[in-house]
Design a protein around this motif. Sequence first.
Motif, short mmCIF file in Angstrom:
data_model
loop_
_atom_site.label_atom_id
_atom_site.label_comp_id
_atom_site.label_asym_id
_atom_site.label_seq_id
_atom_site.Cartn_x
_atom_site.Cartn_y
_atom_site.Cartn_z
N ARG A 253 0.82 -1.21 0.00
CA ARG A 253 0.00 0.00 0.00
C ARG A 253 0.85 1.26 0.00
O ARG A 253 0.32 2.35 -0.02
CB ARG A 253 -0.93 0.01 1.21
N SER A 254 2.18 1.14 0.09
CA SER A 254 3.02 2.34 0.10
C SER A 254 4.35 2.05 -0.57
O SER A 254 4.86 0.94 -0.51
CB SER A 254 3.25 2.81 1.54
N ALA A 255 4.89 3.07 -1.19
CA ALA A 255 6.22 2.95 -1.79
C ALA A 255 7.27 3.28 -0.75
O ALA A 255 7.00 3.93 0.25
CB ALA A 255 6.32 3.89 -2.98
N GLY A 256 8.46 2.80 -0.98
CA GLY A 256 9.52 3.04 -0.01
C GLY A 256 10.25 4.35 -0.25
O GLY A 256 10.16 4.96 -1.31
N LEU A 257 10.95 4.79 0.77
CA LEU A 257 11.77 5.98 0.72
C LEU A 257 13.23 5.55 0.70
O LEU A 257 13.66 4.77 1.55
CB LEU A 257 11.47 6.87 1.93
N ALA A 258 13.99 6.05 -0.25
CA ALA A 258 15.39 5.66 -0.37
C ALA A 258 16.28 6.76 0.21
O ALA A 258 16.29 7.89 -0.31
CB ALA A 258 15.76 5.41 -1.83
N PRO A 259 17.02 6.48 1.28
CA PRO A 259 17.92 7.50 1.82
C PRO A 259 19.10 7.73 0.89
O PRO A 259 19.54 6.83 0.17
CB PRO A 259 18.37 6.90 3.15
N ALA A 260 19.61 8.95 0.90
CA ALA A 260 20.79 9.24 0.10
C ALA A 260 22.03 8.59 0.70
O ALA A 260 22.99 8.28 -0.02
CB ALA A 260 20.98 10.75 0.00
N LEU A 261 22.01 8.36 2.00
CA LEU A 261 23.15 7.77 2.70
C LEU A 261 22.61 6.95 3.86
O LEU A 261 21.79 7.43 4.64
CB LEU A 261 24.09 8.86 3.23
N PHE A 262 23.04 5.70 3.95
CA PHE A 262 22.59 4.80 5.03
C PHE A 262 23.83 4.30 5.76
O PHE A 262 24.54 3.42 5.27
CB PHE A 262 21.78 3.65 4.44
N LEU A 263 24.11 4.89 6.91
CA LEU A 263 25.26 4.52 7.72
C LEU A 263 24.84 3.59 8.84
O LEU A 263 23.77 3.75 9.43
CB LEU A 263 25.91 5.77 8.32
N SER A 264 25.69 2.63 9.14
CA SER A 264 25.39 1.66 10.19
C SER A 264 26.59 1.51 11.10
O SER A 264 27.69 1.14 10.66
CB SER A 264 25.02 0.31 9.58
N LEU A 265 26.40 1.80 12.37
CA LEU A 265 27.45 1.65 13.38
C LEU A 265 27.42 0.22 13.90
O LEU A 265 26.47 -0.19 14.57
CB LEU A 265 27.22 2.64 14.53
N GLU A 266 28.44 -0.55 13.58
CA GLU A 266 28.50 -1.96 13.97
C GLU A 266 29.86 -2.28 14.56
O GLU A 266 30.88 -1.81 14.06
CB GLU A 266 28.22 -2.85 12.75
N PRO A 267 29.91 -3.07 15.63
CA PRO A 267 31.19 -3.34 16.29
C PRO A 267 32.01 -4.40 15.57
O PRO A 267 31.47 -5.39 15.07
CB PRO A 267 30.76 -3.84 17.67
N ARG A 268 33.31 -4.19 15.53
CA ARG A 268 34.20 -5.26 15.07
C ARG A 268 34.34 -6.30 16.17
O ARG A 268 34.45 -7.49 15.91
CB ARG A 268 35.57 -4.67 14.73
#
Length: 310
Positions: free
Chosen positions: A185-200
């Motif tokens: 029922r809805s279209a998605g929104l695409a971010p210009a930048l998707f950052l993810s903080l993940e631990p090593r």
Amino acid sequence: MPASAPVIALAGPTASGKTAAALAIAGRLPCEIVSVDSALVYRGMDIGTAKPTPAERAQVPHHLVDIRDPVQAYSAAEFAADATRLVGEIAARGRATLLVGGTMLYYKALFEGLDAMPPADAGVRQRIDEEAAARGWPAMHEELARVDPVTAARLAPNDSQRIQRALEVFRSTGRPLSSFHGERRSAGLAPALFLSLEPRDRGWLHERIAQRFDAMLAGGFLGEVEALRARGDLHPGLPSMRSVGYRQAWEALDGAFPMAELRDRGIFATRQLAKRQLTWLRSMPRRQVIACDAPDAIAQVVARAEELAR
């Protein structure tokens, strides 16, 4: 949307440093923060959610924080609609939108669109909760298996929240929940930048989780939960009270286990949440990973955001 008003998403597991990184970006770019956190929407739940402080919120406009009473529900569909509206309003002000949080279902709803699910029915939910209190959730799971075997097959017998929703949909519409999947029922929104903080190093994150839970306890978390219980209209089945930490504190105050076990149980539950969040994130190929345990993690986040804005 103006080129100067991009959408930047900043995700990561709990305790990975998202708030500090978001404030650092806000210090360099004209932006407004849209919270992507299913617990921060609730008023009166400040300590146990690690809600940004009034001083932090004064640095940059924050949206979708303190917008619901804990007795109310707030769905992924409502979030997606609210966030989409806010992105447009913030862009109209010539500012970037900074999506910040770790509720991965909200990101999925916003980025990929939503199945055409029926709205919640509080009356049906209450009746299901009353039946579950008498019969137990495994028995409710068996009932679900008879009317919606596809959904039941992917749910654990004690997954009360999802069993409740699946039975609610069936009783409200006469259709199994699984039949709604794929009806967008809805279209998605695409971010210009998707950052993810993940631990090593997962151990680094575990230590941060323990330190934060200790700080919550020292900061009056139990008193916060006691005040919520004293209202008289809240109960452990509500989405707000199922939040990690609150559920364990409520159970401890109910005498379900010794209070001395609360710290360990709360930390364990938060670690499990972080594990689920990281699993979700690994399924999102658009994300750019930044090691949150790197000494220059915040500087890396700011540099990438500034590069996009140039």
